[in-house]
Design an enzyme around this catalytic site. Structure first.
Site, mmCIF file in Angstrom:
data_model
loop_
_atom_site.group_PDB
_atom_site.id
_atom_site.type_symbol
_atom_site.label_atom_id
_atom_site.label_comp_id
_atom_site.label_asym_id
_atom_site.label_seq_id
_atom_site.Cartn_x
_atom_site.Cartn_y
_atom_site.Cartn_z
ATOM 1 N N TRP A 128 0.798 -1.235 0.000
ATOM 2 C CA TRP A 128 0.000 0.000 0.000
ATOM 3 C C TRP A 128 0.822 1.273 0.000
ATOM 4 O O TRP A 128 0.276 2.360 -0.130
ATOM 5 C CB TRP A 128 -0.963 0.020 1.188
ATOM 6 C CG TRP A 128 -0.371 -0.336 2.533
ATOM 7 C CD1 TRP A 128 -0.502 -1.538 3.173
ATOM 8 C CD2 TRP A 128 0.403 0.492 3.416
ATOM 9 N NE1 TRP A 128 0.144 -1.519 4.387
ATOM 10 C CE2 TRP A 128 0.706 -0.276 4.562
ATOM 11 C CE3 TRP A 128 0.876 1.803 3.345
ATOM 12 C CZ2 TRP A 128 1.464 0.224 5.624
ATOM 13 C CZ3 TRP A 128 1.629 2.307 4.398
ATOM 14 C CH2 TRP A 128 1.912 1.520 5.518
ATOM 15 N N ASN A 129 2.149 1.187 0.145
ATOM 16 C CA ASN A 129 2.869 2.412 0.496
ATOM 17 C C ASN A 129 3.313 3.302 -0.661
ATOM 18 O O ASN A 129 3.680 4.447 -0.427
ATOM 19 C CB ASN A 129 4.083 2.063 1.362
ATOM 20 C CG ASN A 129 5.037 1.152 0.643
ATOM 21 O OD1 ASN A 129 4.636 0.122 0.125
ATOM 22 N ND2 ASN A 129 6.293 1.528 0.569
ATOM 23 N N LYS A 152 -2.565 -7.208 -8.515
ATOM 24 C CA LYS A 152 -3.418 -7.087 -7.333
ATOM 25 C C LYS A 152 -2.859 -5.990 -6.437
ATOM 26 O O LYS A 152 -1.830 -6.144 -5.809
ATOM 27 C CB LYS A 152 -3.493 -8.390 -6.536
ATOM 28 C CG LYS A 152 -4.684 -8.317 -5.590
ATOM 29 C CD LYS A 152 -4.603 -9.246 -4.415
ATOM 30 C CE LYS A 152 -3.777 -8.727 -3.283
ATOM 31 N NZ LYS A 152 -4.268 -7.471 -2.668
ATOM 32 N N SER A 154 -2.966 -3.272 -3.189
ATOM 33 C CA SER A 154 -3.302 -3.474 -1.778
ATOM 34 C C SER A 154 -4.767 -3.098 -1.552
ATOM 35 O O SER A 154 -5.270 -2.150 -2.165
ATOM 36 C CB SER A 154 -2.381 -2.590 -0.948
ATOM 37 O OG SER A 154 -2.957 -2.351 0.294
ATOM 38 N N GLY A 228 10.925 -6.195 2.918
ATOM 39 C CA GLY A 228 11.164 -5.028 3.769
ATOM 40 C C GLY A 228 12.631 -4.690 3.961
ATOM 41 O O GLY A 228 13.508 -5.223 3.277
ATOM 42 N N CYS A 260 10.256 0.906 2.041
ATOM 43 C CA CYS A 260 11.071 -0.273 2.336
ATOM 44 C C CYS A 260 12.529 0.129 2.523
ATOM 45 O O CYS A 260 13.266 -0.504 3.249
ATOM 46 C CB CYS A 260 10.935 -1.273 1.198
ATOM 47 S SG CYS A 260 11.239 -0.516 -0.407
ATOM 48 N N GLU A 361 11.445 -3.649 11.189
ATOM 49 C CA GLU A 361 10.970 -2.530 10.386
ATOM 50 C C GLU A 361 9.768 -1.870 11.075
ATOM 51 O O GLU A 361 8.853 -2.556 11.496
ATOM 52 C CB GLU A 361 10.542 -3.106 9.034
ATOM 53 C CG GLU A 361 10.129 -2.091 8.026
ATOM 54 C CD GLU A 361 9.755 -2.758 6.703
ATOM 55 O OE1 GLU A 361 8.983 -3.729 6.711
ATOM 56 O OE2 GLU A 361 10.251 -2.306 5.658
ATOM 57 N N GLY A 434 14.560 -10.104 0.482
ATOM 58 C CA GLY A 434 14.063 -10.752 -0.730
ATOM 59 C C GLY A 434 15.129 -11.083 -1.746
ATOM 60 O O GLY A 434 16.331 -10.985 -1.476
ATOM 61 N N GLU A 438 14.839 -5.790 -10.108
ATOM 62 C CA GLU A 438 14.073 -5.087 -11.125
ATOM 63 C C GLU A 438 14.923 -3.926 -11.616
ATOM 64 O O GLU A 438 15.870 -3.530 -10.956
ATOM 65 C CB GLU A 438 12.778 -4.553 -10.515
ATOM 66 C CG GLU A 438 11.849 -5.663 -10.048
ATOM 67 C CD GLU A 438 10.557 -5.143 -9.433
ATOM 68 O OE1 GLU A 438 10.610 -4.157 -8.700
ATOM 69 O OE2 GLU A 438 9.501 -5.752 -9.707
HETATM 70 P P1 NAD Z 1 1.819 -7.170 2.783
HETATM 71 O O1 NAD Z 1 2.865 -8.178 2.548
HETATM 72 O O2 NAD Z 1 0.949 -7.300 3.968
HETATM 73 O O3 NAD Z 1 0.856 -7.093 1.519
HETATM 74 C C1 NAD Z 1 1.351 -6.930 0.211
HETATM 75 C C2 NAD Z 1 0.319 -7.430 -0.770
HETATM 76 O O4 NAD Z 1 0.202 -8.846 -0.649
HETATM 77 C C3 NAD Z 1 -1.074 -6.859 -0.573
HETATM 78 O O5 NAD Z 1 -1.617 -6.590 -1.839
HETATM 79 C C4 NAD Z 1 -1.792 -8.002 0.122
HETATM 80 O O6 NAD Z 1 -3.199 -7.967 -0.060
HETATM 81 C C5 NAD Z 1 -1.185 -9.209 -0.548
HETATM 82 N N1 NAD Z 1 -1.234 -10.478 0.180
HETATM 83 C C6 NAD Z 1 -1.281 -10.679 1.515
HETATM 84 N N2 NAD Z 1 -1.230 -11.986 1.795
HETATM 85 C C7 NAD Z 1 -1.162 -12.651 0.623
HETATM 86 C C8 NAD Z 1 -1.069 -14.027 0.252
HETATM 87 N N3 NAD Z 1 -1.028 -15.000 1.169
HETATM 88 N N4 NAD Z 1 -0.993 -14.337 -1.062
HETATM 89 C C9 NAD Z 1 -0.997 -13.376 -2.007
HETATM 90 N N5 NAD Z 1 -1.096 -12.056 -1.715
HETATM 91 C C10 NAD Z 1 -1.163 -11.693 -0.423
HETATM 92 O O7 NAD Z 1 2.591 -5.768 2.777
HETATM 93 P P2 NAD Z 1 1.991 -4.332 3.066
HETATM 94 O O8 NAD Z 1 1.672 -4.233 4.521
HETATM 95 O O9 NAD Z 1 0.947 -4.011 2.058
HETATM 96 O O10 NAD Z 1 3.263 -3.419 2.727
HETATM 97 C C11 NAD Z 1 4.284 -3.180 3.645
HETATM 98 C C12 NAD Z 1 5.478 -4.068 3.415
HETATM 99 O O11 NAD Z 1 5.929 -3.969 2.076
HETATM 100 C C13 NAD Z 1 6.660 -3.666 4.263
HETATM 101 O O12 NAD Z 1 7.265 -4.790 4.843
HETATM 102 C C14 NAD Z 1 7.599 -3.033 3.267
HETATM 103 O O13 NAD Z 1 8.928 -3.001 3.623
HETATM 104 C C15 NAD Z 1 7.353 -3.830 2.056
HETATM 105 N N6 NAD Z 1 7.815 -3.090 0.862
HETATM 106 C C16 NAD Z 1 8.921 -3.535 0.168
HETATM 107 C C17 NAD Z 1 9.405 -2.822 -0.927
HETATM 108 C C18 NAD Z 1 10.601 -3.243 -1.739
HETATM 109 O O14 NAD Z 1 10.730 -2.827 -2.891
HETATM 110 N N7 NAD Z 1 11.510 -4.030 -1.226
HETATM 111 C C19 NAD Z 1 8.762 -1.671 -1.304
HETATM 112 C C20 NAD Z 1 7.650 -1.247 -0.586
HETATM 113 C C21 NAD Z 1 7.175 -1.975 0.498
#
Ligand code: NAD
Length: 468
Positions: A128-129, A152, A154, A228, A260, A361, A434, A438
């Site tokens: 979502w961020n 998909k 958020s 993250g 992140c 985080e 991870g 990209e």
């Molecule tokens: P999240 O992992 O809770 O959700 C991410 C997405 O996955 C959402 O669309 C969610 O609905 C979906 N999802 C959840 N469970 C699933 C499942 N079992 N199967 C398939 N899809 C599923 O993350 P969040 O809370 O939306 O975002 C915050 C996290 O994202 C933080 O940890 C942040 O660090 C990370 N992030 C990483 C990067 C990067 O490029 N490395 C960038 C931005 C955010």
């Protein structure tokens, strides 16, 4: 699904949840659209994507306002994100026709070449961020290189991606090739668990990343996970004084710390630390937190109530564990923002390496500030994390900068700057942050696969070396 504005907690939209049956049917349609799209000339694909990027720029104000209202990022930052996102379509539109193969010399009489072909239907799941950035970061390269892509977003911030879907259709993308499927976990599971998916690209939390990797393993599907971080900014006593304070502060508080890459562990060399601590504290207290749509706002609210509560809780836990508040900014005072998801930007000190605030985080505007004495100690502290997404070095000693950059265990290292990202540059993490990259050529690698073609040049079949 109710979509909330973090500015005042009001409901700003209702979006249908995509049930698993609809996901399944979208995958079927995407497979058909892929059959046509993947055979189109890359030049033509590039033209459509370029148009998509141009249309995003035409709609930039609308997209940026949506993003500011749904994400809570200040309007100027939202607009910058929309422009960067449009830039992704333009960049990958130009890369579409530059993906070439090789003719490979081999023993024997063969013409052997490799080509790169698209995978098929790509499942993209994003957090979502930074919704518009993540949507385009996945859709643009996937489509440019001939894939179909189902995104998909958020459940908290799907609005800009939904508008993007109609922009793609307006640009001339075939129906069904790039669908946005709003929904929560069930929608994500239906998408990533379907055996017709050929590649999964995910950005989000590491716990979710493990679930996605398990789903991918079940169907033996390649995948890339951007997770993250708990990135360190190493500030040496010879850091460039004119920009270190603003740079370090924006490196951690940008997008309300919901990044992140947030440089949330600030390590300061003892010699210059007093002055720097004062500078950082003073800048933090001056941060203007408020309505993202009001001019002059530097810091918006957290995007979700759950995240606001998590940030407040982690600050409290840190203080209970012995950390000291070095500085905090103010909350907005306007009554209309009283129900918004605002938190105080916070610097904590007197932290120890085992504390939650140093290891986990936050995803909010919070940093742990500590000191080091030697370069070796700085590197050891920076690398003392399960994550490995990014790191920053602030120093004017060129030899040290390169020594330290080499020693840091992170996918990206910034020197005397923090947080700049480009579609042209590989981006990704190590360990709990991870795997997969990209950006630029790394995106070509990720979104295409090699195919080798061996052709016998033998005149006489009898002389051909068939290896039975
Ligand atoms: P999240 O992992 O809770 O959700 C991410 C997405 O996955 C959402 O669309 C969610 O609905 C979906 N999802 C959840 N469970 C699933 C499942 N079992 N199967 C398939 N899809 C599923 O993350 P969040 O809370 O939306 O975002 C915050 C996290 O994202 C933080 O940890 C942040 O660090 C990370 N992030 C990483 C990067 C990067 O490029 N490395 C960038 C931005 C955010």
């Amino acid at each position: 699904m109710d979509i909330f504005s973090p500015i005042d907690g009001s409901i700003i939209a209702e979006v249908p949840d995509t049930p698993p049956a609809e996901v399944a049917s979208a995958i079927g349609t995407a497979e058909q659209a892929f059959a046509d799209w993947s055979r189109r000339s890359p030049i033509e694909r590039g033209r459509v994507l370029r148009r998509a990027g141009e249309l995003m720029l035409e709609y930039e104000e609308q997209l940026a306002t949506l993003e500011a209202r749904n994400l809570g990022a200040p309007y100027a930052a939202s607009l910058a994100m929309v422009r960067r996102a449009a830039g992704s379509f333009i960049y990958f539109s130009e890369l579409a026709d530059k993906v070439t193969g090789d003719v490979i010399p081999v023993d024997g009489e063969y013409l052997t070449y490799s080509v790169r072909e698209p995978h098929g239907v790509v499942a993209a799941v994003v957090p979502w961020n930074a919704p518009i950035i993540f949507a385009t970061k996945k859709l643009a390269p996937a489509l440019a290189f001939g894939n179909a892509c189902l995104l998909k977003p958020s459940p908290e911030t799907p609005l800009s991606a939904l508008q993007l879907e109609s922009i793609l259709l307006e640009a001339g993308l075939p129906e069904g090739l790039a669908r946005v499927l709003p929904g929560g976990r069930a929608t994500g599971e239906a998408l990533t668990g379907d055996p017709r998916i050929s590649l999964i690209v995910f950005t989000g939390h590491d716990g979710t990343g493990k679930a996605i990797a398990a789903a991918a393993a079940k169907n033996l599907v390649p995948n890339a996970l951007e997770l993250g971080g708990k990135s360190a900014q190493l500030v040496f006593a010879d850091a460039p004084t004119n920009r270190v304070v603003d740079g370090v502060v924006s490196g951690v508080f940008s997008n309300t710390g919901q990044a992140c890459i947030a440089g949330s562990r600030i390590l300061v060399e003892r010699g210059g630390s007093e002055q720097l601590f004062r500078g950082l504290a003073e800048r933090t207290r001056r941060i203007t937190t408020g309505d993202p749509l009001a001019p002059g706002t530097e810091l918006g609210p957290q995007t979700t109530l759950a995240q606001k509560e998590k940030t407040d809780r982690m600050i409290r836990n840190a203080v209970e564990a012995g950390a000291t508040v070095l500085a905090q900014g103010e909350l907005p005072t306007a009554p209309e923002l009283a129900a918004g998801y605002f938190v105080r930007p916070t610097l904590l000190t007197d932290v120890t390496p085992e504390m939650e605030i140093v290891r986990e985080e936050v995803f909010g505007p919070v940093a742990a500030v500590t000191t080091f004495t030697t370069e070796e100690e700085a590197v050891a502290l920076a690398n003392d994390t399960e994550y490995g997404l990014a790191a920053g070095i602030w120093s004017t000693d060129a030899a040290r900068v390169h020594r330290v950059a080499a020693a840091l265990r992170a996918g990206t290292v910034w020197v005397n700057t923090y947080g700049v990202i480009s579609d042209r540059v590989p981006f990704g993490g190590i360990g709990r942050s991870g795997y997969g990259r990209e950006g630029g050529q790394a995106a070509v690698e990720l979104y295409t696969r090699h195919k080798a073609v061996w052709t016998s040049l033998h005149r006489d079949e009898a002389t051909a070396d068939i290896l039975l």
